[in-house]
Design a protein around this motif. Structure first.
Motif, short mmCIF file in Angstrom:
data_model
loop_
_atom_site.label_atom_id
_atom_site.label_comp_id
_atom_site.label_asym_id
_atom_site.label_seq_id
_atom_site.Cartn_x
_atom_site.Cartn_y
_atom_site.Cartn_z
N CYS A 293 -6.13 -6.88 -3.90
CA CYS A 293 -7.12 -6.24 -2.95
C CYS A 293 -6.29 -4.67 -2.48
O CYS A 293 -6.98 -3.69 -2.53
CB CYS A 293 -7.12 -7.06 -1.78
N VAL A 294 -5.10 -4.63 -2.19
CA VAL A 294 -4.43 -3.38 -1.57
C VAL A 294 -4.40 -2.45 -2.82
O VAL A 294 -4.70 -1.22 -2.58
CB VAL A 294 -2.91 -3.96 -1.09
N THR B 78 -8.63 3.45 -5.62
CA THR B 78 -9.78 4.08 -5.00
C THR B 78 -9.59 5.20 -4.52
O THR B 78 -10.52 6.26 -4.72
CB THR B 78 -10.81 2.80 -4.12
N ALA B 79 -8.79 5.21 -3.35
CA ALA B 79 -8.39 6.78 -2.85
C ALA B 79 -8.09 7.58 -3.79
O ALA B 79 -8.31 8.95 -3.57
CB ALA B 79 -7.19 6.39 -1.84
N GLN C 288 0.85 -1.34 0.03
CA GLN C 288 0.10 0.18 0.07
C GLN C 288 0.87 1.15 -0.05
O GLN C 288 0.62 2.33 -0.77
CB GLN C 288 -0.88 0.00 1.23
N LYS D 99 -7.36 -0.51 -3.30
CA LYS D 99 -7.81 0.40 -2.30
C LYS D 99 -7.07 1.70 -2.62
O LYS D 99 -7.72 2.85 -2.37
CB LYS D 99 -7.32 -0.10 -0.96
N THR E 149 1.14 3.44 -3.32
CA THR E 149 0.66 4.95 -3.16
C THR E 149 1.91 5.95 -3.82
O THR E 149 1.40 6.79 -4.47
CB THR E 149 0.17 5.18 -1.64
#
Length: 241
Positions: free
Chosen positions: A190-191, A197-198, A154, A194, A158
């Motif tokens: 999955c990570v 999505t953010a 993550q 996320k 990011t």
């Protein structure tokens, strides 16, 4: 293959042309010295580099073949071998700080060679993004080995999205034990979902809503599309730095 520590005599080096007929890329796991060969005063954790840029094999053989054949080179940087020899192949550790300036110099010295790189230490991830944004012949990929944890994936993904957009490969199928790929891809998808999505929520707040097509394009690039574009890129006409 692993880049040998001792450089062979160039006159005695021959190239297996059959092995070069349809290669994906040369892959070299570049590493620090064996932990047992270092002193016990902590100096093994302060090694200047994990790539021997003075190696004749690297500069006069491997990189030259990559240039002549328009082949990419994949580097996996940061393994510290045999931290605990009693564990044998499970006893490897991580170099806390790999000298990233060596990678920058390789990209600069060999602008016609496409270089793919992944890094084992968390400490190298930010500088890797910066370097990747400066050299068109460098592509970073994956969350390798000790970075293959949800929290690390993550954080790293990011940062890469913020700094590189979709010009990198989020994860790759690399595992010492084949069964590890099952959970690796399960938690990676999955990570990464996320993280995306953010980022899309930020865009929506700013007043721009991405379309389904935009999202599909981004996901495709992060899971192979960007890598395929990089692999198809030819740098043969790139002037030396």
């Amino acid at each position: 293959f692993v880049v040998p520590e001792e450089a062979p005599q160039r006159r005695n080096v021959s190239v297996n042309t059959a092995a070069l007929s349809e290669p994906g890329a040369f892959v070299a796991v570049v590493k620090s010295q064996n932990a047992m060969d270092a002193g016990c005063d902590g100096t093994q954790d302060d090694l200047p580099s994990v790539i021997n840029e003075e190696s004749e094999f690297l500069s006069q053989v491997l990189m030259k073949v990559c240039e002549e054949r328009d082949l990419p080179l994949a580097l996996k940087i940061g393994a510290h071998r045999a931290v605990n020899p009693q564990l044998k192949t499970a006893g490897d550790g991580v170099v806390a700080f790999a000298d990233m300036s060596v990678l920058s110099r390789l990209c600069s010295r060999f602008p016609k060679v496409r270089i793919l790189a992944t890094f084992l230490s968390r400490n190298n991830q930010h500088e890797a993004c910066v370097i990747a944004s400066k050299f068109r012949n460098l592509h970073i990929y994956g969350c390798w080995w000790f970075c293959n944890n949800p929290s690390m994936i993550q954080e790293i993904t990011t940062m890469r999205v913020e700094m590189l957009g979709t010009a990198f490969t989020a994860q790759h199928s690399d595992a010492r034990v084949m069964d590890q790929l099952i959970y690796k891809w399960a938690h990676s998808r999955c990570v990464i979902a996320k993280v995306l999505t953010a980022e899309y929520e930020k865009l929506a707040i700013s007043g721009w809503s991405p379309t389904r097509q935009d999202i599909r394009r981004d996901v495709h690039r992060l899971f192979g599309g960007s890598y395929e574009e990089f692999m198809q890129k030819s740098l043969l006409g790139t002037p030396p730095s």
